[in-house]
Scaffold this motif. Structure first.
Motif, PDB file in Angstrom:
ATOM      1  N   LEU A   1       6.341   1.650   2.271  1.00 31.60           N
ATOM      2  CA  LEU A   1       6.835   3.025   2.250  1.00 31.60           C
ATOM      3  C   LEU A   1       6.208   3.847   3.370  1.00 31.60           C
ATOM      4  O   LEU A   1       6.876   4.674   4.004  1.00 31.60           O
ATOM      5  CB  LEU A   1       6.538   3.666   0.895  1.00 31.60           C
ATOM      6  N   ASN A   2       4.913   3.633   3.618  1.00 34.73           N
ATOM      7  CA  ASN A   2       4.239   4.341   4.709  1.00 34.73           C
ATOM      8  C   ASN A   2       4.781   3.938   6.073  1.00 34.73           C
ATOM      9  O   ASN A   2       5.044   4.777   6.936  1.00 34.73           O
ATOM     10  CB  ASN A   2       2.734   4.068   4.657  1.00 34.73           C
ATOM     11  N   MET A   3       4.937   2.621   6.280  1.00 35.68           N
ATOM     12  CA  MET A   3       5.381   2.127   7.585  1.00 35.68           C
ATOM     13  C   MET A   3       6.810   2.549   7.911  1.00 35.68           C
ATOM     14  O   MET A   3       7.148   2.802   9.071  1.00 35.68           O
ATOM     15  CB  MET A   3       5.251   0.600   7.634  1.00 35.68           C
ATOM     16  N   THR A   4       7.666   2.625   6.902  1.00 37.61           N
ATOM     17  CA  THR A   4       9.060   3.024   7.124  1.00 37.61           C
ATOM     18  C   THR A   4       9.225   4.539   7.149  1.00 37.61           C
ATOM     19  O   THR A   4      10.293   5.037   7.537  1.00 37.61           O
ATOM     20  CB  THR A   4       9.963   2.444   6.014  1.00 37.61           C
ATOM     21  N   GLY A   5       8.187   5.263   6.747  1.00 39.60           N
ATOM     22  CA  GLY A   5       8.241   6.717   6.748  1.00 39.60           C
ATOM     23  C   GLY A   5       9.033   7.309   5.602  1.00 39.60           C
ATOM     24  O   GLY A   5       9.306   8.515   5.589  1.00 39.60           O
ATOM     25  N   ILE A   6       9.410   6.490   4.644  1.00 40.50           N
ATOM     26  CA  ILE A   6      10.166   6.998   3.495  1.00 40.50           C
ATOM     27  C   ILE A   6       9.315   7.980   2.702  1.00 40.50           C
ATOM     28  O   ILE A   6       9.754   9.085   2.366  1.00 40.50           O
ATOM     29  CB  ILE A   6      10.624   5.826   2.595  1.00 40.50           C
ATOM     30  N   VAL A   7       8.087   7.574   2.405  1.00 35.17           N
ATOM     31  CA  VAL A   7       7.103   8.437   1.742  1.00 35.17           C
ATOM     32  C   VAL A   7       5.751   8.123   2.354  1.00 35.17           C
ATOM     33  O   VAL A   7       5.454   6.960   2.640  1.00 35.17           O
ATOM     34  CB  VAL A   7       7.045   8.191   0.215  1.00 35.17           C
ATOM     35  N   ASN A   8       4.941   9.137   2.576  1.00 38.61           N
ATOM     36  CA  ASN A   8       3.623   8.920   3.160  1.00 38.61           C
ATOM     37  C   ASN A   8       2.526   9.157   2.130  1.00 38.61           C
ATOM     38  O   ASN A   8       2.409  10.253   1.569  1.00 38.61           O
ATOM     39  CB  ASN A   8       3.412   9.851   4.362  1.00 38.61           C
ATOM     40  N   PHE A   9       1.757   8.104   1.881  1.00 36.22           N
ATOM     41  CA  PHE A   9       0.600   8.189   1.009  1.00 36.22           C
ATOM     42  C   PHE A   9      -0.660   8.121   1.860  1.00 36.22           C
ATOM     43  O   PHE A   9      -0.760   7.257   2.742  1.00 36.22           O
ATOM     44  CB  PHE A   9       0.586   7.021   0.011  1.00 36.22           C
ATOM     45  N   ASP A  10      -1.615   9.014   1.621  1.00 37.43           N
ATOM     46  CA  ASP A  10      -2.860   8.925   2.373  1.00 37.43           C
ATOM     47  C   ASP A  10      -3.733   7.809   1.793  1.00 37.43           C
ATOM     48  O   ASP A  10      -3.412   7.212   0.760  1.00 37.43           O
ATOM     49  CB  ASP A  10      -3.602  10.271   2.416  1.00 37.43           C
ATOM     50  N   PHE A  11      -4.830   7.533   2.479  1.00 41.46           N
ATOM     51  CA  PHE A  11      -5.690   6.404   2.099  1.00 41.46           C
ATOM     52  C   PHE A  11      -6.194   6.518   0.666  1.00 41.46           C
ATOM     53  O   PHE A  11      -6.147   5.546  -0.097  1.00 41.46           O
ATOM     54  CB  PHE A  11      -6.878   6.309   3.068  1.00 41.46           C
ATOM     55  N   VAL A  12      -6.687   7.702   0.303  1.00 44.91           N
ATOM     56  CA  VAL A  12      -7.255   7.866  -1.039  1.00 44.91           C
ATOM     57  C   VAL A  12      -6.181   7.670  -2.103  1.00 44.91           C
ATOM     58  O   VAL A  12      -6.439   7.085  -3.162  1.00 44.91           O
ATOM     59  CB  VAL A  12      -7.929   9.242  -1.182  1.00 44.91           C
ATOM     60  N   ALA A  13      -4.966   8.125  -1.839  1.00 42.63           N
ATOM     61  CA  ALA A  13      -3.877   7.960  -2.801  1.00 42.63           C
ATOM     62  C   ALA A  13      -3.565   6.483  -3.013  1.00 42.63           C
ATOM     63  O   ALA A  13      -3.430   6.011  -4.145  1.00 42.63           O
ATOM     64  CB  ALA A  13      -2.626   8.702  -2.328  1.00 42.63           C
ATOM     65  N   VAL A  14      -3.452   5.727  -1.916  1.00 42.09           N
ATOM     66  CA  VAL A  14      -3.165   4.286  -2.015  1.00 42.09           C
ATOM     67  C   VAL A  14      -4.312   3.575  -2.720  1.00 42.09           C
ATOM     68  O   VAL A  14      -4.093   2.751  -3.619  1.00 42.09           O
ATOM     69  CB  VAL A  14      -2.933   3.680  -0.621  1.00 42.09           C
ATOM     70  N   ALA A  15      -5.539   3.879  -2.310  1.00 39.43           N
ATOM     71  CA  ALA A  15      -6.705   3.223  -2.902  1.00 39.43           C
ATOM     72  C   ALA A  15      -6.792   3.513  -4.401  1.00 39.43           C
ATOM     73  O   ALA A  15      -7.101   2.623  -5.201  1.00 39.43           O
ATOM     74  CB  ALA A  15      -7.978   3.690  -2.198  1.00 39.43           C
ATOM     75  N   THR A  16      -6.501   4.746  -4.772  1.00 33.59           N
ATOM     76  CA  THR A  16      -6.541   5.119  -6.192  1.00 33.59           C
ATOM     77  C   THR A  16      -5.554   4.294  -7.003  1.00 33.59           C
ATOM     78  O   THR A  16      -5.896   3.743  -8.051  1.00 33.59           O
ATOM     79  CB  THR A  16      -6.221   6.617  -6.361  1.00 33.59           C
ATOM     80  N   VAL A  17      -4.319   4.191  -6.503  1.00 33.39           N
ATOM     81  CA  VAL A  17      -3.284   3.443  -7.223  1.00 33.39           C
ATOM     82  C   VAL A  17      -3.675   1.975  -7.362  1.00 33.39           C
ATOM     83  O   VAL A  17      -3.571   1.386  -8.449  1.00 33.39           O
ATOM     84  CB  VAL A  17      -1.923   3.569  -6.515  1.00 33.39           C
ATOM     85  N   VAL A  18      -4.135   1.364  -6.273  1.00 31.90           N
ATOM     86  CA  VAL A  18      -4.477  -0.061  -6.300  1.00 31.90           C
ATOM     87  C   VAL A  18      -5.614  -0.338  -7.280  1.00 31.90           C
ATOM     88  O   VAL A  18      -5.560  -1.279  -8.085  1.00 31.90           O
ATOM     89  CB  VAL A  18      -4.850  -0.556  -4.886  1.00 31.90           C
ATOM     90  N   ILE A  19      -6.649   0.473  -7.235  1.00 31.41           N
ATOM     91  CA  ILE A  19      -7.795   0.265  -8.128  1.00 31.41           C
ATOM     92  C   ILE A  19      -7.406   0.506  -9.582  1.00 31.41           C
ATOM     93  O   ILE A  19      -7.830  -0.228 -10.483  1.00 31.41           O
ATOM     94  CB  ILE A  19      -8.966   1.175  -7.715  1.00 31.41           C
ATOM     95  N   MET A  20      -6.579   1.522  -9.824  1.00 27.81           N
ATOM     96  CA  MET A  20      -6.131   1.792 -11.193  1.00 27.81           C
ATOM     97  C   MET A  20      -5.308   0.632 -11.748  1.00 27.81           C
ATOM     98  O   MET A  20      -5.339   0.345 -12.947  1.00 27.81           O
ATOM     99  CB  MET A  20      -5.302   3.075 -11.224  1.00 27.81           C
ATOM    100  N   MET A  21      -4.565  -0.044 -10.873  1.00 29.87           N
ATOM    101  CA  MET A  21      -3.729  -1.157 -11.327  1.00 29.87           C
ATOM    102  C   MET A  21      -4.499  -2.466 -11.431  1.00 29.87           C
ATOM    103  O   MET A  21      -3.996  -3.441 -11.995  1.00 29.87           O
ATOM    104  CB  MET A  21      -2.532  -1.337 -10.386  1.00 29.87           C
ATOM    105  N   ALA A  22      -5.710  -2.512 -10.898  1.00 23.97           N
ATOM    106  CA  ALA A  22      -6.535  -3.734 -10.965  1.00 23.97           C
ATOM    107  C   ALA A  22      -7.500  -3.697 -12.136  1.00 23.97           C
ATOM    108  O   ALA A  22      -8.477  -4.442 -12.157  1.00 23.97           O
ATOM    109  CB  ALA A  22      -7.309  -3.905  -9.655  1.00 23.97           C
ATOM    110  N   THR A  23      -7.218  -2.860 -13.118  1.00 26.08           N
ATOM    111  CA  THR A  23      -8.089  -2.729 -14.281  1.00 26.08           C
ATOM    112  C   THR A  23      -7.715  -3.742 -15.368  1.00 26.08           C
ATOM    113  O   THR A  23      -6.584  -4.227 -15.401  1.00 26.08           O
ATOM    114  CB  THR A  23      -7.985  -1.312 -14.862  1.00 26.08           C
ATOM    115  N   PRO A  24      -8.640  -4.054 -16.267  1.00 26.71           N
ATOM    116  CA  PRO A  24      -8.352  -5.007 -17.359  1.00 26.71           C
ATOM    117  C   PRO A  24      -7.439  -4.395 -18.412  1.00 26.71           C
ATOM    118  O   PRO A  24      -6.991  -3.255 -18.281  1.00 26.71           O
ATOM    119  CB  PRO A  24      -9.740  -5.313 -17.921  1.00 26.71           C
ATOM    120  N   THR A  25      -7.196  -5.140 -19.462  1.00 26.93           N
ATOM    121  CA  THR A  25      -6.297  -4.711 -20.536  1.00 26.93           C
ATOM    122  C   THR A  25      -6.666  -3.335 -21.077  1.00 26.93           C
ATOM    123  O   THR A  25      -7.833  -3.054 -21.337  1.00 26.93           O
ATOM    124  CB  THR A  25      -6.357  -5.710 -21.706  1.00 26.93           C
ATOM    125  N   ALA A  26      -5.660  -2.484 -21.250  1.00 28.64           N
ATOM    126  CA  ALA A  26      -5.899  -1.166 -21.846  1.00 28.64           C
ATOM    127  C   ALA A  26      -6.361  -1.320 -23.287  1.00 28.64           C
ATOM    128  O   ALA A  26      -5.811  -2.124 -24.051  1.00 28.64           O
ATOM    129  CB  ALA A  26      -4.628  -0.326 -21.794  1.00 28.64           C
TER     130      ALA A  26
END
Length: 357
Positions: A283-308
């Motif tokens: 999405l960033n490379m195509t310019g469709i939507v731009n996420f800054d570094f902290v936004a991307v890092a936040t999403v990735v780390i939140m999704m790498a968590t164990p079972t809720a």
């Protein structure tokens, strides 16, 4: 920052380390209590009833008692939209990550794969590494998480069908009611009547004044926020004790020998965050939507968590593959301990090389 220093920083940060050790130690305590006979065979269900009936509604309501940061509104809007779309995507694809033979197990594992322990495991790590900005993004990202966890997740794990009566029952569930109420209140707070009160930080006066919506009980009614805060603090530890209690009917050898549990852990802490990272980079490379570094890092780390813990509570409370999900919760926690600092290191490398900025 290189990969080695990124990993070292993660494991030496006391907030991050305590989030990891708390999960593992309390699960092990529940396991030991069950083995010693302190917890009975059905005690895990009693604990989950307390979690589902009192602790989780309090947790959900209090989680929305926070301001909207105007400086981060654009990125916040992007994170909010992605936080909703990604769960639609995961609901579609996660059933294909597991064997299709046993429908119940497939359902349980797909729900557990979609929803991780973002509140306790994810947010402390994000906050420790990326500061207040990361906490804001993680809280916004969790809006979609809560909507789907307490609606779709509840339906699938409870076994309710999408009949008129069951849909009514689902929306009358205290957790679902509080989720949508909290979301609405959070979104409209800027247009509501405002009051100026002494600023509070976790119930302690900061010595300054702040202006907030009249219903922001974390600032205007500490006498009400405090008991809800005590209740919400019970959610994770009681759920972990219930997980350990359920695990107590098996052994760690059984957990280690369960190939399906290993597949789950791999999907949860590697494949799901990788899918998020690749799509956000595209999405960033195509310019469709731009996420800054902290936004991307936040999403990735939140999704790498164990079972809720909520999913584990559903599994135990509704007798829906409780032992399987308890095994998955423990193993994914151990795997997330290893994977989280690696993801942080990868994200920092992408940042320093200019791929993310």
């Amino acid at each position: 920052m290189n990969i080695g220093s990124a990993i070292a920083k993660t494991f030496t940060d006391q907030t991050v380390l305590s989030a990891i050790t708390s999960t593992i130690f309390i699960i092990l305590l529940g396991y030991w209590f069950r083995k010693r006979g302190i917890f009975g065979e059905h005690f895990g269900k009693v604990l989950t009833k307390v979690v589902l009936s009192a602790a989780l509604p309090a947790l959900v309501l209090n989680s929305f008692m926070q301001p909207i940061d105007s400086k981060s509104m654009q990125q916040g809007a992007n994170v909010l939209v992605w936080g909703i779309l990604v769960y639609v995507l995961l609901i579609i694809i996660t059933p294909f990550m597991f064997p299709r033979g046993d429908k119940d197990k497939n359902t349980s594992l797909s729900v557990a794969t979609a929803f991780g322990s973002t509140t306790f495991f994810g947010i402390p790590i994000v906050g420790a590494i990326y500061g207040p900005k990361g906490v804001i993004y993680s809280s916004i990202f969790n809006v979609g998480y809560r909507i789907f966890l307490y609606s779709y997740g509840y339906i699938k794990m409870s076994g309710l069908k999408m009949s008129k009566d069951n849909v009514k029952k689902m929306f009358l569930n205290p957790i679902v009611i509080v989720t949508f109420l909290g979301l609405i209140l959070w979104m409209i707070q800027g247009s509501m009547p405002q009051v100026t009160v002494p600023a509070m930080n976790k119930g302690v006066a900061t010595g300054t004044m702040t202006t907030v919506a009249f219903y922001r009980i974390d600032q205007t009614a500490i006498w009400l926020w405090k008991p809800l805060n005590f209740l919400q603090s019970l959610a994770s530890p009681l759920a972990w004790l219930a997980i350990g209690c359920t695990l107590g009917s098996s052994s760690f050898k059984e957990v280690a020998e369960d190939k399906l549990t290993w597949l789950y852990a791999f999907n949860k802490v590697i494949i799901v965050p990788l899918i998020n990272l690749l799509i956000l980079l595209l999405l960033n490379m195509t310019g469709i939507v731009n996420f800054d570094f902290v936004a991307v890092a936040t999403v990735v780390i939140m999704m790498a968590t164990p079972t809720a813990a909520v999913v584990a509570s559903y599994a135990i409370g509704f007798d829906h593959d409780a032992l399987l999900i308890s095994k998955a919760s423990f193993l994914s926690t151990v795997c997330a301990v290893v994977a989280s600092p690696i993801w942080i290191a990868i994200l920092n490398v992408l940042n320093h090389t200019g791929v993310l900025h």
